[in-house]
Design an enzyme around this catalytic site. Sequence first.
Site, PDB file in Angstrom:
ATOM      1  N   CYS A  13      17.870 -16.990 -18.902  1.00 55.00           N
ATOM      2  CA  CYS A  13      16.660 -17.814 -18.927  1.00 55.00           C
ATOM      3  C   CYS A  13      16.238 -18.025 -20.364  1.00 55.00           C
ATOM      4  O   CYS A  13      15.311 -17.367 -20.859  1.00 55.00           O
ATOM      5  CB  CYS A  13      15.554 -17.135 -18.143  1.00 55.00           C
ATOM      6  SG  CYS A  13      15.785 -17.396 -16.415  1.00 55.00           S
ATOM      7  N   TYR A  39      24.196 -17.571 -34.891  1.00 51.64           N
ATOM      8  CA  TYR A  39      24.761 -18.205 -36.092  1.00 51.64           C
ATOM      9  C   TYR A  39      25.251 -19.625 -35.854  1.00 51.64           C
ATOM     10  O   TYR A  39      25.909 -20.188 -36.745  1.00 51.64           O
ATOM     11  CB  TYR A  39      25.980 -17.419 -36.601  1.00 51.64           C
ATOM     12  CG  TYR A  39      25.886 -15.925 -36.543  1.00 51.64           C
ATOM     13  CD1 TYR A  39      24.947 -15.233 -37.302  1.00 51.64           C
ATOM     14  CD2 TYR A  39      26.753 -15.190 -35.742  1.00 51.64           C
ATOM     15  CE1 TYR A  39      24.884 -13.845 -37.253  1.00 51.64           C
ATOM     16  CE2 TYR A  39      26.693 -13.805 -35.690  1.00 51.64           C
ATOM     17  CZ  TYR A  39      25.754 -13.136 -36.444  1.00 51.64           C
ATOM     18  OH  TYR A  39      25.693 -11.777 -36.400  1.00 51.64           O
ATOM     19  N   TYR A  54      32.793  -8.809 -32.557  1.00 51.26           N
ATOM     20  CA  TYR A  54      31.348  -9.092 -32.534  1.00 51.26           C
ATOM     21  C   TYR A  54      30.911  -9.792 -31.246  1.00 51.26           C
ATOM     22  O   TYR A  54      30.027 -10.642 -31.259  1.00 51.26           O
ATOM     23  CB  TYR A  54      30.940  -9.916 -33.775  1.00 51.26           C
ATOM     24  CG  TYR A  54      31.305  -9.238 -35.074  1.00 51.26           C
ATOM     25  CD1 TYR A  54      30.670  -8.060 -35.448  1.00 51.26           C
ATOM     26  CD2 TYR A  54      32.302  -9.728 -35.907  1.00 51.26           C
ATOM     27  CE1 TYR A  54      31.012  -7.407 -36.627  1.00 51.26           C
ATOM     28  CE2 TYR A  54      32.654  -9.077 -37.087  1.00 51.26           C
ATOM     29  CZ  TYR A  54      32.003  -7.926 -37.437  1.00 51.26           C
ATOM     30  OH  TYR A  54      32.338  -7.273 -38.600  1.00 51.26           O
ATOM     31  N   GLU A  57      38.189  -2.520 -45.449  1.00 47.76           N
ATOM     32  CA  GLU A  57      37.485  -2.288 -44.178  1.00 47.76           C
ATOM     33  C   GLU A  57      37.460  -3.520 -43.299  1.00 47.76           C
ATOM     34  O   GLU A  57      36.401  -4.087 -43.048  1.00 47.76           O
ATOM     35  CB  GLU A  57      36.031  -1.931 -44.471  1.00 47.76           C
ATOM     36  CG  GLU A  57      35.804  -0.591 -45.025  1.00 47.76           C
ATOM     37  CD  GLU A  57      34.365  -0.420 -45.490  1.00 47.76           C
ATOM     38  OE1 GLU A  57      34.012   0.708 -45.797  1.00 47.76           O
ATOM     39  OE2 GLU A  57      33.614  -1.409 -45.560  1.00 47.76           O
ATOM     40  N   GLY A  92      36.017  -8.709 -44.424  1.00 44.52           N
ATOM     41  CA  GLY A  92      35.566 -10.075 -44.615  1.00 44.52           C
ATOM     42  C   GLY A  92      36.533 -11.215 -44.448  1.00 44.52           C
ATOM     43  O   GLY A  92      36.108 -12.363 -44.474  1.00 44.52           O
ATOM     44  N   GLY A 148      37.344  -5.797 -40.005  1.00 48.24           N
ATOM     45  CA  GLY A 148      36.920  -5.673 -38.610  1.00 48.24           C
ATOM     46  C   GLY A 148      37.399  -6.881 -37.823  1.00 48.24           C
ATOM     47  O   GLY A 148      38.313  -6.809 -37.010  1.00 48.24           O
ATOM     48  N   ARG A 149      36.790  -8.024 -38.152  1.00 48.76           N
ATOM     49  CA  ARG A 149      37.089  -9.263 -37.424  1.00 48.76           C
ATOM     50  C   ARG A 149      38.593  -9.573 -37.392  1.00 48.76           C
ATOM     51  O   ARG A 149      39.131  -9.948 -36.349  1.00 48.76           O
ATOM     52  CB  ARG A 149      36.350 -10.418 -38.109  1.00 48.76           C
ATOM     53  CG  ARG A 149      36.292 -11.692 -37.308  1.00 48.76           C
ATOM     54  CD  ARG A 149      35.734 -12.843 -38.164  1.00 48.76           C
ATOM     55  NE  ARG A 149      34.483 -12.545 -38.796  1.00 48.76           N
ATOM     56  CZ  ARG A 149      33.270 -12.771 -38.262  1.00 48.76           C
ATOM     57  NH1 ARG A 149      33.171 -13.325 -37.084  1.00 48.76           N
ATOM     58  NH2 ARG A 149      32.182 -12.452 -38.932  1.00 48.76           N
TER      59      ARG A 149
HETATM   60  N1  LLP Z   1      32.458  -3.335 -44.180  1.00 50.61           N
HETATM   61  C1  LLP Z   1      31.141  -3.503 -44.235  1.00 50.61           C
HETATM   62  C2  LLP Z   1      30.319  -2.648 -45.070  1.00 50.61           C
HETATM   63  C3  LLP Z   1      30.542  -4.527 -43.468  1.00 50.61           C
HETATM   64  O1  LLP Z   1      29.221  -4.712 -43.549  1.00 50.61           O
HETATM   65  C4  LLP Z   1      31.346  -5.339 -42.638  1.00 50.61           C
HETATM   66  C5  LLP Z   1      30.754  -6.402 -41.831  1.00 50.61           C
HETATM   67  C6  LLP Z   1      32.733  -5.102 -42.598  1.00 50.61           C
HETATM   68  C7  LLP Z   1      33.252  -4.081 -43.390  1.00 50.61           C
HETATM   69  C8  LLP Z   1      33.667  -5.888 -41.733  1.00 50.61           C
HETATM   70  O2  LLP Z   1      33.714  -7.228 -42.039  1.00 50.61           O
HETATM   71  P1  LLP Z   1      34.758  -8.195 -41.283  1.00 50.61           P
HETATM   72  O3  LLP Z   1      36.138  -7.787 -41.726  1.00 50.61           O
HETATM   73  O4  LLP Z   1      34.589  -7.982 -39.829  1.00 50.61           O
HETATM   74  O5  LLP Z   1      34.385  -9.529 -41.717  1.00 50.61           O
HETATM   75  N2  LLP Z   1      27.869 -10.007 -36.608  1.00 50.61           N
HETATM   76  C9  LLP Z   1      28.446 -10.947 -37.564  1.00 50.61           C
HETATM   77  C10 LLP Z   1      29.304 -10.241 -38.572  1.00 50.61           C
HETATM   78  C11 LLP Z   1      28.567  -9.212 -39.371  1.00 50.61           C
HETATM   79  C12 LLP Z   1      29.450  -8.522 -40.339  1.00 50.61           C
HETATM   80  C13 LLP Z   1      28.710  -7.442 -41.015  1.00 50.61           C
HETATM   81  N3  LLP Z   1      29.513  -6.611 -41.826  1.00 50.61           N
HETATM   82  C14 LLP Z   1      29.237 -11.988 -36.814  1.00 50.61           C
HETATM   83  O6  LLP Z   1      29.258 -11.949 -35.574  1.00 50.61           O
HETATM   84  O7  LLP Z   1      29.816 -12.880 -37.421  1.00 50.61           O
END
Ligand code: LLP
Length: 432
Positions: free
Chosen positions: A361, A334, A390, A290, A248, A292-293
Amino acid sequence: MSIMKTLETRNGELYLGGASVSKLAKKYGTPLYLMDEGEIRANCMRYESAMRKYYGENAIVLYASKAFSCKAVYRTVRDCGLGCDVVSGGELYTALAAGMEPEKIFFHGNNKTEAEIREALTAGVGRIVLDSGFELGTVDRIAAELGVTARVSVRIKPGIDAHTHDFIATGKIDSKFGVALENGEAIAFIGEILKAPHTELCGLHCHIGSQIFDTRPFVRAAEVMMDFIAEIRDTYGYTVRELNVGGGVGIKYLDSHDPLTIEENVKNTAEAVLAAAERCGIPAPRLCMEPGRSIVGDAGLTVYTVGSVKEIKNVRNYASVDGGMTDNPRFALYEAAYEAVLPCRPDAERDTVYTVAGRCCESGDILIRDITLPKLTPGELLCVLSTGAYNYSMASNYNRVPRPPVVFIRNGEDRMVVRRETYADVMAKDLD
Ligand code: LLP
């Protein structure tokens, strides 16, 4: 440009990770995803070293596959010592194919299929993160059939509003993910898990949202979860030994964004967990994160070629590019904001406002609304920055547009890690 750490101007043109963006666009064509593998590694190491420094060895960083899943990225994060989380059989399949150790894979999802649960248990994943009572029944039954014990964690809604876009705030009670604390659902569910004969409760999990800039929701979530571990001990006499605080941390999409650093976030969370452990008199749990981004987001950009430029006097200027919502649906979904740069003249004076549109389109196929850029010429290159997370993972074949390739750059050297789709790929599943 400072929003991506390894982006720089050299001899009047844009370089990512030491490689010329325009040269790579010529070599691979556009649209093109470029990712600085060096920066992905640096982000992994930022998490690794902060976890060791502020929490010690009883911790693991799991890369959140959903941000960007392909064999090369799993190999990269694994090389840096990370595990990963997966949310589908497809991500699991790819992670295993890339050599990720099953023990370091955590399987999430609010509605895993029976087939996926079977695949995960057969592979021997580290954790299945249970999302509901319904799922517990299925997991326990399949574990019995396979003659294994399912090692599970439980997704808890800690009731935190992380002040993020409503679609990506997942820690609140009104969410499809997990079980809630405040109505007693979670504590009752833990009792069910402890009774399940083929299931071992190993940990708790929460994830409060994504693209969060503020440290307080993370700290608060960690405290709430530690209090819940204490409540479980007091209720059932069972001490949960692992806490997964999800992902997050936000990244910089615009110059005005001011996210926490990886180190700050790890430090604050780790300290909150350690302090709560002491306060509650429970052993410090194994800490899992965890991200990701914040691992891949600021390592990537997308290169497009500008096509039609329409100046609608007193209304709006539209500059259309050769990609769009098919490679980056985040504005459409978003209204996400992005920065753009012209790689062949990054420092040219910006004096014209454009809406950068895609080629689909669909009126909502916009990449950036109202950005000030130098006056654009059809045929020139344009980069949208911070697209590493993403984007490829959410890409589609809408309008039968083939997906772009992904090229990794390391120490100035490029290598294609996902090839460009062909029309034949797009049609490959059609039967005569
Ligand atoms: N762990 C779980 C259980 C999650 O649901 C997520 C993201 C993460 C870890 C990783 O979160 P991050 O570190 O990436 O913030 N498609 C959306 C983002 C959806 C995120 C969903 N869960 C976007 O493009 O902003």
